[in-house]
Write a protein that holds these residues in place. Structure first.
Motif, PDB file in Angstrom:
ATOM      1  N   LEU A 116       8.380  -2.014   8.795  1.00 40.50           N
ATOM      2  CA  LEU A 116       8.654  -3.457   8.828  1.00 40.50           C
ATOM      3  C   LEU A 116       8.325  -4.064   9.972  1.00 40.50           C
ATOM      4  CD1 LEU A 116      11.926  -3.147   6.506  1.00 40.50           C
ATOM      5  CD2 LEU A 116       9.821  -4.249   5.777  1.00 40.50           C
ATOM      6  N   TYR A 117       8.514  -3.447  11.237  1.00 39.28           N
ATOM      7  CA  TYR A 117       8.646  -3.967  12.388  1.00 39.28           C
ATOM      8  C   TYR A 117       7.153  -3.878  13.057  1.00 39.28           C
ATOM      9  CZ  TYR A 117       9.792  -4.391  17.659  1.00 39.28           C
ATOM     10  OH  TYR A 117       9.895  -4.665  18.783  1.00 39.28           O
ATOM     11  N   HIS A 118       6.129  -3.019  12.630  1.00 35.55           N
ATOM     12  CA  HIS A 118       5.126  -2.742  13.372  1.00 35.55           C
ATOM     13  C   HIS A 118       4.349  -4.041  13.528  1.00 35.55           C
ATOM     14  CE1 HIS A 118       1.326  -1.261  14.990  1.00 35.55           C
ATOM     15  NE2 HIS A 118       0.571  -1.505  13.810  1.00 35.55           N
ATOM     16  N   VAL A 119       3.917  -4.600  12.693  1.00 36.81           N
ATOM     17  CA  VAL A 119       2.894  -5.794  13.085  1.00 36.81           C
ATOM     18  C   VAL A 119       3.394  -6.806  13.704  1.00 36.81           C
ATOM     19  CG1 VAL A 119       1.562  -7.716  11.936  1.00 36.81           C
ATOM     20  CG2 VAL A 119       1.636  -5.358  10.739  1.00 36.81           C
ATOM     21  N   ALA A 120       4.837  -7.051  13.483  1.00 36.72           N
ATOM     22  CA  ALA A 120       5.332  -8.235  14.391  1.00 36.72           C
ATOM     23  C   ALA A 120       5.550  -7.840  15.831  1.00 36.72           C
ATOM     24  CB  ALA A 120       6.955  -8.582  13.616  1.00 36.72           C
ATOM     25  N   SER A 121       5.777  -6.564  15.968  1.00 35.53           N
ATOM     26  CA  SER A 121       5.928  -5.839  17.313  1.00 35.53           C
ATOM     27  C   SER A 121       4.710  -6.152  18.325  1.00 35.53           C
ATOM     28  CB  SER A 121       6.198  -4.354  17.172  1.00 35.53           C
ATOM     29  OG  SER A 121       5.101  -3.598  17.031  1.00 35.53           O
ATOM     30  N   GLU A 122       3.560  -6.395  17.763  1.00 39.86           N
ATOM     31  CA  GLU A 122       2.470  -6.543  18.603  1.00 39.86           C
ATOM     32  C   GLU A 122       1.927  -5.125  19.402  1.00 39.86           C
ATOM     33  OE1 GLU A 122       2.964 -10.017  21.136  1.00 39.86           O
ATOM     34  OE2 GLU A 122       2.926 -11.404  19.558  1.00 39.86           O
TER      35      GLU A 122
END
Length: 556
Positions: A116-122
């Motif tokens: 869930l975090y990966h794409v938003a984490s850049e």
């Protein structure tokens, strides 16, 4: 000239993800899911915020300032907002720490967070993966002093004490061939080891620590003579400790990730274990970092498919919404099937990893993890590139416009096939894992397909063909290696098909026909890739038997 197209909207990455939620319901004990849910919901909220921010603010990249206004060398790196937020998000929601809890479900719960975090984490998840790997390698080393020193920081739930760790392995001569490492370790007159040399690709140079390969002075040549060292990058005043940053790399994608070329000039270092066979000491981290790679690849697919599906509900073309055009609906359904197959294989590996690390796995499951980890990594990387590319086509010209944020998804996806080992390197690693044959994989397939479901025959036939090929080329090493990619893709597809069949059974229990539709679509394109390179699978996309009216829409 008054028409303005509605942009695709990102649905909540946790609440709207039926694949993730079904897997969690059928995998985690209810009390564990309830305990994990608040973090998953919060990470979904963060992902929505990050996507909205991406649409209204200019893209930014890290900036290296090597000299200050008065001529002092500072090598200061300014990070993007998402990277500045990374320590707080990571520690607040246990993105990394959850994977090291004393529970057989630890990895399941942690990788759901990563997804869930990966794409938003850049791509802040890249150094998180390396930090996870470093914690795993240090724990496996048994070095009590290093464990006590580093792990409380790596696994901290407080951003003030949290550390990132890099993995400094890659050098100009070697790449994956780390035996050509030129970095030298010298012991000074005080008994302190120090590293000297150039690391060509350092993805977590902003981290507080790193694991680095170096050749002790006077040691022999080749891989066996390398040692693994633990280093801390800055002193108590925040100054670099024998590190100079030559430049930040300009890359195809992952622009927000500060990848550096660095020189080491006397960097203090501590050996991790004996002063030889350092590559063996890295081995415990490979299952971890390669699983991160697969989870992140699946996360990129999920984002691309979600946006393409939403856009199909908003865009009118030729008198109808895109979703009402049978060919477009079928294309989306094919993408969904590939994504669900990749998700199923990846998170099955996450389950195996968690049970193995906590001593709950049976012997055949340990062997299965050793085989499936490189398979999941290499196959999901290739599928991710294909699915994200197809998703961009779903937007027409808008998919090629930088401001939409869509091209970045494709550029970033290309890294999955390179980071943590290329497809060829991992295919050869799979051959080493196959030394005992296909028995662990067949045992897993049998467990996933109780009774005699319709999927069994096709899966067994493909496994038989793979085993026959292995027998035919076993005595010819060159032929065996040349066959490795086809074998890898075939075995990955077989395992994914068995897992999709299990998901279809779960869906039937839940009254949801969509997992069964995805399974049918995936299997209709065949499992055997022994003679067909995986990149030619594009030719098969959508070539399955024509679905019944409405069948494509039901598959989504």
């Amino acid at each position: 000239m008054g028409f303005v197209q509605d942009a695709p909207q990102l649905t909540h990455p946790f609440h709207a993800d039926r694949t993730l939620n079904a897997w969690l319901r059928h995998t985690l004990p209810p009390e564990r899911l309830a305990a994990t849910r608040p973090d998953l919901e919060a990470l979904g909220d963060y992902a929505l915020m990050a996507w909205e921010r991406r649409g209204r603010t200019p893209r930014s990249e890290p900036i290296l300032t090597q000299w200050d206004a008065w001529g002092a060398r500072v090598d200061r790196i300014a990070l993007t907002p998402a990277w500045e937020e990374g320590p707080g998000i990571t520690t607040r929601h246990a993105v990394l720490a959850a994977g090291h809890a004393d529970s057989p479900w630890a990895r399941v719960e942690a990788f759901a967070r990563v997804y869930l975090y990966h794409v938003a984490s850049e791509f802040y998840c890249c150094p998180l993966a390396m930090t996870d790997g470093a914690a795993t390698a240090l724990r496996a080393s048994g070095d009590a002093a290093l464990i006590e020193r580093a792990l409380p920081h790596f696994l901290s739930r407080d951003p003030a004490t949290f550390w990132l760790s890099g993995q400094w392995m890659t050098e100009t001569p070697g790449g994956s061939d780390v035996g050509r490492t030129e970095t030298v370790a010298r012991c000074d007159e005080h008994g302190q080891w120090r590293l000297y040399g150039r690391k060509w690709f350092s993805s977590a140079v902003v981290g507080e620590a790193a694991l680095a390969l170096a050749r002790p002075e006077g040691a022999g040549t080749g891989t066996a003579a390398l040692a693994l060292f633990y280093v801390e990058t800055k002193d108590e005043n925040g100054a670099w400790r024998g590190i100079a940053i030559d430049r930040l790399k300009k890359k195809l994608g992952t622009h927000e990730l500060p990848t550096a070329e660095i020189h080491l000039d006397g960097l203090p270092a501590t050996p991790v274990g004996p002063l030889d066979h350092g590559v063996r000491q890295i081995a415990p981290m490979l299952n971890v970092t390669r699983t991160w790679n697969a989870v992140c690849a699946v996360a990129s697919m999920a984002r691309a498919v979600a946006l393409a599906r939403d856009y199909a509900l908003r865009r009118d073309a030729f008198g109808r919404r895109l979703i009402e055009h049978p060919l477009h609906a079928r294309t989306l359904a094919d993408m969904q099937a590939d994504y669900e197959a990749a998700f199923s294989l990846t998170f099955y590996v996450a389950e195996l990893l968690g049970r193995t690390e906590r001593g709950h796995a049976e012997a055949h499951e340990v062997a299965l993890l050793r085989l499936l980890t490189p398979l999941a990594k290499l196959w999901t990387a290739k599928v991710s590139i294909r699915v994200v590319s197809e998703a961009l086509e779903c937007f027409g010209g808008a998919g090629y416009i930088e401001d939409t944020g869509l091209p970045q998804l494709l550029r970033d996806a290309q890294v999955y096939a390179i980071w943590e080992g290329t497809t060829n390197v991992l295919s050869l690693d799979m051959l080493r894992a196959l030394s005992g044959g296909l028995a662990p994989l067949r045992q897993a397939v049998d467990a996933l397909l109780p009774g005699d479901p319709p999927e069994r025959a096709a899966i067994v036939t493909a496994l038989d063909a793979a085993e026959s090929l292995l027998a035919d080329v076993a005595a010819d090493r060159a032929a065996l290696e040349a066959s490795a990619r086809g074998l890898a893709f075939t075995l990955a597809r077989c395992m994914a098909a068995a897992l999709l069949a299990r998901s279809a059974r779960w869906g039937a229990e839940d009254g949801d026909p969509r997992p069964a539709a995805a399974c049918r679509r995936f299997m209709a394109r065949g499992l055997d890739r022994l003679a067909l390179p995986e990149h030619e699978d594009d030719a098969l996309l959508g070539s399955d038997v024509a679905p019944r009216p409405g069948g494509a829409a039901r598959a989504m």
